[in-house]
Design an enzyme around this catalytic site. Structure first.
Site, PDB file in Angstrom:
ATOM      1  N   GLU A 234       0.821  -1.213   0.000  1.00  0.00           N
ATOM      2  CA  GLU A 234       0.000   0.000   0.000  1.00  0.00           C
ATOM      3  C   GLU A 234       0.852   1.259   0.000  1.00  0.00           C
ATOM      4  O   GLU A 234       1.762   1.413   0.821  1.00  0.00           O
ATOM      5  CB  GLU A 234      -0.930  -0.002   1.216  1.00  0.00           C
ATOM      6  CG  GLU A 234      -1.900   1.161   1.240  1.00  0.00           C
ATOM      7  CD  GLU A 234      -3.030   0.973   2.249  1.00  0.00           C
ATOM      8  OE1 GLU A 234      -3.750   1.963   2.503  1.00  0.00           O
ATOM      9  OE2 GLU A 234      -3.191  -0.139   2.786  1.00  0.00           O
ATOM     10  N   VAL A 235       0.528   2.150  -0.923  1.00  0.00           N
ATOM     11  CA  VAL A 235       1.125   3.486  -1.047  1.00  0.00           C
ATOM     12  C   VAL A 235       2.655   3.416  -1.002  1.00  0.00           C
ATOM     13  O   VAL A 235       3.315   4.036  -0.166  1.00  0.00           O
ATOM     14  CB  VAL A 235       0.573   4.455   0.021  1.00  0.00           C
ATOM     15  CG1 VAL A 235       0.927   5.900  -0.341  1.00  0.00           C
ATOM     16  CG2 VAL A 235      -0.941   4.348   0.142  1.00  0.00           C
TER      17      VAL A 235
END
EC number: 2.1.2.11
Length: 268
Positions: A161-162
């Site tokens: 994630e990210v």
């Protein structure tokens, strides 16, 4: 995807061949829509997996329940007990952002585990809050270590994630894990969004990686306005006598009414 529900092995066989789609759904209606749309993987709340109607709605989707227990601080034994129940209720795998010890325990019971690396919301304080992880070689090395630790613990997949797309792609090419991108670019094995972002059903902040394909919030506003208008008209009809009209009532023969009124008179 095969017409029957895919297995972990089926998903692993697709690594490097095509990107998978993953969607977080929150209702039977959304699960059914994901089924009909051909979404490969769905993330679901625990109560949806336990709903006996779930597999009627999504019979061939690979379903991974979320992380409710770990977020509430459940112990390894509690998470394991719940995972066994989820598997019995037709879950195909278990998402888990708890400790590596917990992931190993789940793997020892042959429960497929999807872990999490990069920005892990429940652990964001350790990486500086809700912001990208892996923008430097040093922090990307930290993400790589998270991936290797998950490999060693027995996970079969990991949400990433990210994380910058180039860093995530370099990691994905070097791990057997199915890397599921949430804001980590197209170089992973799957793309993951929440249905509320795809459908535009909320009015809060939309993350950078979200893409709205519909604006259902506006549609819900329109429906709510229609609901208020209908209720207002109903209340006004009651006050004016327009409701109930003759067609809304059961009629009676005039002679039968006369007899009944005579009976009532005799009782007073």
């Amino acid at each position: 995807m095969p017409s029957t529900r895919p297995t972990v092995a089926d998903l692993q066989s697709l690594k490097g061949k095509r990107q998978l789609s993953k969607l977080r759904v929150f209702s039977l209606e959304e699960a059914e829509a994901a089924e009909r749309a051909g979404i490969d993987i769905i993330s679901v709340p625990y109560d949806l997996i336990f709903d006996p109607r779930f597999r009627d709605a999504a019979p061939t989707r690979f379903a991974i329940p979320g992380d409710e227990q770990a977020k509430m601080g459940a112990t390894t034994d509690e998470i394991l007990r719940t995972a066994v129940k989820l598997r019995a209720a037709s879950a195909d795998a278990m998402y888990c952002s708890a400790s590596l010890q917990t992931i190993r325990r789940l793997r020892d019971e042959h429960i497929p585990v999807c872990g999490h690396v990069g920005l892990i919301p429940a652990h964001a304080t350790w990486t500086g809050g809700f912001k990208a992880v892996g923008k430097t070689a040093e922090s990307a090395s930290f993400v790589w270590k998270q991936v290797r630790d998950l490999e060693a613990a027995g996970a079969f997949a990991a949400e990433i994630e990210v994380v910058p797309a180039e860093m995530a792609s370099a990691i994905s090419r070097r791990t057997p894990l199915i890397m599921i991108s949430m804001g980590a670019g197209a170089g992973c094995d799957a793309q993951y969004l929440f249905s509320e972002d795809v459908l535009g059903t909320h009015r809060g902040h939309y993350p950078r990686h979200a893409k709205r394909y519909r604006d259902l919030a506006a549609e819900f506003d329109r429906i709510q306005s229609e609901r208020v208008a209908a209720f207002s008209e109903y209340a006004a009809d009651i006050q004016s006598g327009a409701y109930p009209a003759p067609q809304h009532m059961v009629g009676v023969d005039a002679e039968e009414l006369r007899k009944f009124e005579a009976f009532l008179e005799s009782q007073t």
